[in-house]
Structure formats: structure tokens, C-alpha cells
Design a protein around this motif. Structure first.
Motif, PDB file in Angstrom:
ATOM      1  N   MET A   1       0.846  -1.186   0.000  1.00 44.56           N
ATOM      2  CA  MET A   1       0.000   0.000   0.000  1.00 44.56           C
ATOM      3  C   MET A   1       0.884   1.239   0.000  1.00 44.56           C
ATOM      4  O   MET A   1       1.852   1.316   0.738  1.00 44.56           O
ATOM      5  N   ASP A   2       0.551   2.198  -0.836  1.00 42.22           N
ATOM      6  CA  ASP A   2       1.316   3.439  -0.915  1.00 42.22           C
ATOM      7  C   ASP A   2       0.727   4.486   0.013  1.00 42.22           C
ATOM      8  O   ASP A   2      -0.467   4.494   0.281  1.00 42.22           O
ATOM      9  N   PHE A   3       1.593   5.367   0.491  1.00 37.72           N
ATOM     10  CA  PHE A   3       1.182   6.423   1.412  1.00 37.72           C
ATOM     11  C   PHE A   3       1.703   7.761   0.932  1.00 37.72           C
ATOM     12  O   PHE A   3       2.779   7.840   0.364  1.00 37.72           O
ATOM     13  N   LEU A   4       0.935   8.805   1.209  1.00 37.57           N
ATOM     14  CA  LEU A   4       1.474  10.155   1.091  1.00 37.57           C
ATOM     15  C   LEU A   4       2.212  10.394   2.401  1.00 37.57           C
ATOM     16  O   LEU A   4       1.616  10.330   3.478  1.00 37.57           O
ATOM     17  N   LYS A   5       3.496  10.644   2.324  1.00 42.23           N
ATOM     18  CA  LYS A   5       4.280  10.871   3.542  1.00 42.23           C
ATOM     19  C   LYS A   5       4.224  12.351   3.881  1.00 42.23           C
ATOM     20  O   LYS A   5       4.579  13.193   3.069  1.00 42.23           O
ATOM     21  N   VAL A   6       3.774  12.637   5.087  1.00 41.05           N
ATOM     22  CA  VAL A   6       3.611  14.017   5.542  1.00 41.05           C
ATOM     23  C   VAL A   6       4.627  14.278   6.647  1.00 41.05           C
ATOM     24  O   VAL A   6       4.747  13.489   7.585  1.00 41.05           O
ATOM     25  N   SER A   7       5.354  15.373   6.524  1.00 41.60           N
ATOM     26  CA  SER A   7       6.315  15.748   7.561  1.00 41.60           C
ATOM     27  C   SER A   7       5.842  17.028   8.244  1.00 41.60           C
ATOM     28  O   SER A   7       4.879  17.662   7.812  1.00 41.60           O
ATOM     29  N   SER A   8       6.566  17.413   9.286  1.00 41.61           N
ATOM     30  CA  SER A   8       6.210  18.636  10.007  1.00 41.61           C
ATOM     31  C   SER A   8       6.433  19.870   9.138  1.00 41.61           C
ATOM     32  O   SER A   8       5.878  20.925   9.399  1.00 41.61           O
ATOM     33  N   LYS A   9       7.224  19.727   8.069  1.00 48.51           N
ATOM     34  CA  LYS A   9       7.497  20.844   7.163  1.00 48.51           C
ATOM     35  C   LYS A   9       6.594  20.835   5.925  1.00 48.51           C
ATOM     36  O   LYS A   9       6.686  21.724   5.079  1.00 48.51           O
ATOM     37  N   SER A  10       5.715  19.831   5.812  1.00 46.60           N
ATOM     38  CA  SER A  10       4.807  19.757   4.661  1.00 46.60           C
ATOM     39  C   SER A  10       3.817  20.906   4.687  1.00 46.60           C
ATOM     40  O   SER A  10       3.348  21.311   5.755  1.00 46.60           O
ATOM     41  N   SER A  11       3.503  21.425   3.508  1.00 50.11           N
ATOM     42  CA  SER A  11       2.493  22.475   3.396  1.00 50.11           C
ATOM     43  C   SER A  11       1.115  21.821   3.420  1.00 50.11           C
ATOM     44  O   SER A  11       0.802  21.005   2.554  1.00 50.11           O
ATOM     45  N   PRO A  12       0.260  22.164   4.412  1.00 50.32           N
ATOM     46  CA  PRO A  12      -1.073  21.561   4.474  1.00 50.32           C
ATOM     47  C   PRO A  12      -1.884  21.793   3.197  1.00 50.32           C
ATOM     48  O   PRO A  12      -2.601  20.894   2.753  1.00 50.32           O
ATOM     49  N   ALA A  13      -1.742  22.966   2.578  1.00 49.72           N
ATOM     50  CA  ALA A  13      -2.487  23.252   1.349  1.00 49.72           C
ATOM     51  C   ALA A  13      -2.034  22.343   0.205  1.00 49.72           C
ATOM     52  O   ALA A  13      -2.859  21.859  -0.581  1.00 49.72           O
ATOM     53  N   GLY A  35       5.697  11.706  14.185  1.00 48.31           N
ATOM     54  CA  GLY A  35       5.867  12.867  15.051  1.00 48.31           C
ATOM     55  C   GLY A  35       4.638  13.753  15.094  1.00 48.31           C
ATOM     56  O   GLY A  35       3.826  13.776  14.172  1.00 48.31           O
ATOM     57  N   ALA A  36       4.540  14.488  16.192  1.00 52.01           N
ATOM     58  CA  ALA A  36       3.376  15.339  16.441  1.00 52.01           C
ATOM     59  C   ALA A  36       3.217  16.436  15.393  1.00 52.01           C
ATOM     60  O   ALA A  36       2.109  16.734  14.951  1.00 52.01           O
ATOM     61  N   GLY A  37       4.316  17.033  14.949  1.00 51.76           N
ATOM     62  CA  GLY A  37       4.248  18.097  13.953  1.00 51.76           C
ATOM     63  C   GLY A  37       3.711  17.586  12.627  1.00 51.76           C
ATOM     64  O   GLY A  37       2.920  18.260  11.953  1.00 51.76           O
ATOM     65  N   ALA A  38       4.126  16.376  12.247  1.00 52.28           N
ATOM     66  CA  ALA A  38       3.649  15.785  10.998  1.00 52.28           C
ATOM     67  C   ALA A  38       2.162  15.452  11.084  1.00 52.28           C
ATOM     68  O   ALA A  38       1.409  15.683  10.129  1.00 52.28           O
ATOM     69  N   VAL A  39       1.727  14.934  12.225  1.00 49.57           N
ATOM     70  CA  VAL A  39       0.308  14.631  12.414  1.00 49.57           C
ATOM     71  C   VAL A  39      -0.508  15.920  12.346  1.00 49.57           C
ATOM     72  O   VAL A  39      -1.579  15.969  11.719  1.00 49.57           O
ATOM     73  N   ASN A  40      -0.002  16.981  12.939  1.00 49.96           N
ATOM     74  CA  ASN A  40      -0.680  18.274  12.907  1.00 49.96           C
ATOM     75  C   ASN A  40      -0.880  18.746  11.462  1.00 49.96           C
ATOM     76  O   ASN A  40      -1.983  19.141  11.069  1.00 49.96           O
TER      77      ASN A  40
END
Length: 105
Positions: A1-13, A35-40
Motif C-alpha cells: 500500500m502506498d502512502f502520502l508521507k507528511v512531515s512537520s514541514k509539509s504544506s497543508p495546502a 511525530g506530532a508536527g507531521a500529524v498536525n
């Protein structure tokens, strides 16, 4: 399964645009965060994507799960967020809004 990997520096938009595009194309959407920042950032992206999609008659919701992954030979715990797609009916479009605030106490 593929995932979009989101980091704390990812742009939410930007992540929201990717989510909305995948939903419109009928592609399953799963996010992976460490990490909490990435989940946010990921949760903000889901909220923004809802705003993009609801006017088109599509709503989304999400469900988080824990997953043990390996990064650089080290075991880490990630949160994976599955995105679920819901087709809206004309009646549901007029009776609720995406900014409906319901507080649970």
C-alpha cells in the motif's frame, strides 16, 4: 500500500491538493506521519481537502492507526491516516456545512 508521507514541514495546502486530486481520480488515499508536527500538518490538510471537496458533492473522513516502521535502521512508530470518501446527496449539502462546530464536553 502506498502512502502520502507528511512531515512537520509539509504544506497543508499542498497535501490537501494531493488528497483532493486523488479522491477525484478514485485513488485510495492514505497518509503516513511520524511525530506530532507531521500529524498536525496532516490533519490540517484533511480539513482543507474537505473544504475543496464538499462543494463538488464529495465529503471525506479519516481514521488513524499506529504502525511500526523502520527509518534509517531504527524502529519508529508512525500514524497512518486512512481517508474515507462519502458521496453527498443534494439534501445533505443543504442541511450541513463543513464548518459545523459540535463540541463534546
Amino acid at each position: 500500500m502506498d502512502f502520502l508521507k507528511v512531515s512537520s514541514k509539509s504544506s497543508p495546502a499542498s497535501v490537501a491538493g494531493a488528497i483532493a486530486g486523488m479522491v477525484k481520480d478514485g485513488v485510495p488515499v492514505n497518509l503516513q506521519c511520524v511525530g506530532a508536527g507531521a500529524v498536525n500538518q496532516a490533519i490540517k490538510a484533511v480539513a482543507i481537502a474537505r473544504g475543496f471537496l464538499i462543494p463538488t458533492g464529495v465529503d471525506i473522513s479519516c481514521a488513524p492507526t499506529f504502525s511500526d516502521i523502520e527509518i534509517g535502521g531504527e524502529s519508529r512508530t508512525a500514524i497512518r491516516i486512512a481517508i474515507y470518501v462519502h458521496k453527498l446527496t443534494p439534501q445533505s449539502l443543504s442541511s450541513s456545512s463543513p464548518t459545523d462546530s459540535r463540541m463534546v464536553s
